[in-house]
Motif scaffolding. Structure first.
Motif, mmCIF file in Angstrom:
data_model
loop_
_atom_site.group_PDB
_atom_site.id
_atom_site.type_symbol
_atom_site.label_atom_id
_atom_site.label_comp_id
_atom_site.label_asym_id
_atom_site.label_seq_id
_atom_site.Cartn_x
_atom_site.Cartn_y
_atom_site.Cartn_z
ATOM 1 N N GLY A 264 0.809 -1.218 0.000
ATOM 2 C CA GLY A 264 0.000 0.000 0.000
ATOM 3 C C GLY A 264 0.832 1.253 0.000
ATOM 4 O O GLY A 264 2.065 1.222 -0.144
ATOM 5 N N PHE A 265 0.145 2.365 0.176
ATOM 6 C CA PHE A 265 0.846 3.654 0.243
ATOM 7 C C PHE A 265 0.054 4.607 1.124
ATOM 8 O O PHE A 265 -1.149 4.432 1.352
ATOM 9 N N THR A 266 0.730 5.600 1.633
ATOM 10 C CA THR A 266 0.115 6.667 2.413
ATOM 11 C C THR A 266 0.484 7.999 1.778
ATOM 12 O O THR A 266 1.534 8.141 1.149
ATOM 13 N N VAL A 267 -0.395 8.964 1.972
ATOM 14 C CA VAL A 267 -0.143 10.293 1.416
ATOM 15 C C VAL A 267 -0.654 11.338 2.391
ATOM 16 O O VAL A 267 -1.672 11.132 3.069
ATOM 17 N N GLN A 268 0.073 12.417 2.494
ATOM 18 C CA GLN A 268 -0.353 13.550 3.309
ATOM 19 C C GLN A 268 0.163 14.811 2.641
ATOM 20 O O GLN A 268 1.350 14.927 2.338
ATOM 21 N N GLY A 269 -0.739 15.747 2.404
ATOM 22 C CA GLY A 269 -0.346 16.967 1.722
ATOM 23 C C GLY A 269 -1.100 18.168 2.246
ATOM 24 O O GLY A 269 -2.218 18.043 2.769
ATOM 25 N N THR A 270 -0.501 19.326 2.130
ATOM 26 C CA THR A 270 -1.114 20.566 2.592
ATOM 27 C C THR A 270 -1.334 21.503 1.419
ATOM 28 O O THR A 270 -0.559 21.533 0.457
ATOM 29 N N LEU A 275 -5.528 20.139 4.913
ATOM 30 C CA LEU A 275 -4.626 18.993 5.040
ATOM 31 C C LEU A 275 -5.335 17.790 4.443
ATOM 32 O O LEU A 275 -6.435 17.425 4.882
ATOM 33 N N TYR A 276 -4.721 17.177 3.432
ATOM 34 C CA TYR A 276 -5.287 15.999 2.787
ATOM 35 C C TYR A 276 -4.477 14.772 3.208
ATOM 36 O O TYR A 276 -3.244 14.838 3.276
ATOM 37 N N LYS A 277 -5.151 13.674 3.467
ATOM 38 C CA LYS A 277 -4.434 12.510 3.955
ATOM 39 C C LYS A 277 -5.168 11.234 3.550
ATOM 40 O O LYS A 277 -6.381 11.238 3.313
ATOM 41 N N THR A 303 -9.415 7.677 3.898
ATOM 42 C CA THR A 303 -8.982 8.900 3.232
ATOM 43 C C THR A 303 -9.880 10.053 3.641
ATOM 44 O O THR A 303 -11.069 9.848 3.946
ATOM 45 N N GLY A 304 -9.315 11.245 3.699
ATOM 46 C CA GLY A 304 -10.118 12.384 4.125
ATOM 47 C C GLY A 304 -9.357 13.685 4.056
ATOM 48 O O GLY A 304 -8.259 13.773 3.487
ATOM 49 N N ALA A 305 -9.947 14.701 4.661
ATOM 50 C CA ALA A 305 -9.366 16.044 4.633
ATOM 51 C C ALA A 305 -9.640 16.742 5.959
ATOM 52 O O ALA A 305 -10.594 16.399 6.678
ATOM 53 N N GLU A 306 -8.811 17.713 6.255
ATOM 54 C CA GLU A 306 -8.935 18.490 7.497
ATOM 55 C C GLU A 306 -8.719 19.962 7.166
ATOM 56 O O GLU A 306 -7.813 20.313 6.404
#
Length: 420
Positions: A264-270, A275-277, A303-306
């Motif tokens: 799998g993979f993980t992602v986190q970006g601003t 904040l997307y993750k 998956t979601g957003a903040e």
């Protein structure tokens, strides 16, 4: 305390003593100067206001403590040891003497080697702080008996090599010993059978003849830029959350651990205040000769957003978030109660001396008329004392897997004293 429970507790205590000696002997031989970087003692209470089954208690009370020890060793080695103990005055299954970490580390230039027990977290989402989700958190086992929400982790026996480049990190793990999940007793309120069945956690089944000594491994590559953190991982070993099959005695269940290959993979970006993750994993169930049904290959994701409201410096932060939880196993006997859910919530942080944090959220099942409500509040009362309050409630319909917990709203409170 029963004879079997006393024996199990004494065995754990002797095992922990052996680990202490293992850590202490090289330090003594090298004349290392050991420092205590932190230590705490924490009384805690779990209380269930409503009546459960006749065999179940209204709650429990425990005293837990831990210390973090650190020392530098010759030739670029160091040792971090975090012994941990908990004595419960009601539930024998919550007794524990263990190490959260017992980690020998070698560091030279961009090369890092770790040997021992470690805590590893690859997760990026908020839901993992409320539920025992293990989409990307595949290394550590969960102490469900100690913390029903699954936030307490057991140290993972591992050997790790990492190479740190300018914006990349490469990791390889060898996992020589799989740790089994701790489970609630028959009398515990979070027992999903409402006290009708006992979990024989000391009589677990494995789909490999080598049982929990089968060698597992994991790989991870992480890319970090200014605004995006992206990581890919692969895990080959036992699935951390077991299935349950009939035990040798009537009224008993045995955990069954099966092998998977998880990629799998993980992602986190601003992006500004956003904040997307997300974390995504495909699990390939390894074929075995087990006479019990196993999940077929399955996909899991969160998956979601903040969004954080911009505030002047030194004022409280307020964030809102939403995350979608999916697991293709469904919510049947081979699946999970959280197969298609939406987690929404609010986080407030005071950003002051008291370091207060409040998280309020709800998890709504999109296939059933069901929800889980969660509140967590933390605050430092004095320089040495902090409190934590957790409230959780269930509102499931009679077709939801969480229906047995309908009368089990929870109040959990702890006060932690940190030694100077």
């Amino acid at each position: 305390m029963s004879k079997d429970t006393r024996l199990r507790f004494q065995t754990r205590r002797l095992g922990a003593a052996g680990l202490v000696l293992t850590a202490a002997l090289p330090c003594y031989a090298w004349g290392a100067d050991i420092s205590v970087t932190s230590a705490y003692l924490s009384p805690e209470v779990y209380w269930y206001p409503q009546n459960g089954a006749s065999i179940q208690d209204h709650g429990n009370a425990a005293l837990a403590g831990s210390a973090e020890l650190f020392t530098y060793l010759p030739r670029n080695w160091s040792l971090k040891a975090t012994p941990y103990g908990r004595v419960d005055f009601v539930d024998d299954n919550r007794h524990r003497v263990d190490f959260k970490e017992l980690d020998f580390e070698y560091f030279h230039n961009s090369h890092i080697v770790n040997i021992g027990l470690r805590h590893v977290s690859w997760s990026t989402v908020e839901a993992v702080n409320v539920l025992p989700l293990q989409v990307a958190d595949v290394i550590n086992q969960r102490d469900i008996a100690g913390d029903p929400a699954g936030q307490d982790k057991l140290g993972a026996p591992s050997m790790r090599y990492a190479y740190q480049a300018e914006s990349m990190q490469y990791e390889v793990y060898a996992l020589p010993w799989f740790r089994e999940r701790t489970l609630p007793s028959r009398e515990a309120r979070e027992n999903p059978t409402r006290g009708q069945l006992e979990f024989d956690e000391d009589d677990a089944l494995f789909t490999d003849d080598r049982d929990n000594h089968r060698l597992g491994y994991a790989l991870r590559v992480e890319k970090v830029t200014g605004e995006v953190n992206l990581a890919a991982f692969h895990y080959d070993g036992y699935r951390q959350d077991p299935l349950f099959v009939p035990g040798a005695e009537p009224g008993h269940l045995r955990p069954l651990y099966y092998k998977v290959r998880t990629t799998g993979f993980t992602v986190q970006g601003t992006a500004g205040s956003w904040l997307y993750k997300g974390e995504f994993a495909y699990n390939n169930t390894e074929e075995s000769n087990s006479r019990y049904a196993l999940p077929t290959d399955f996909f899991a994701a969160v998956t979601g957003a903040e969004y954080t409201f911009i505030r002047p410096e030194e004022q409280a932060d307020l964030s809102v978030f939403a995350e979608y939880i999916y697991d293709s196993r469904g919510d049947g006997a081979l699946g999970t109660p959280f197969d298609q859910d939406l987690f929404v919530g609010v986080r407030w942080a005071s950003n002051d001396y008291n370091d207060s944090t409040l998280i309020v959220g709800a998890i709504a099942d999109l296939n059933h008329s069901a929800a889980v409500y969660h509140l967590n509040f933390k605050r430092r009362l004095t320089p040495n004392i902090a409190m934590k309050l957790t409230l959780r409630g269930y509102d499931p319909d009679d077709s939801d897997p969480l229906y047995p917990l309908r009368d089990d709203p929870l109040i959990n409170a702890s006060f932690t004293y940190y030694f100077d």
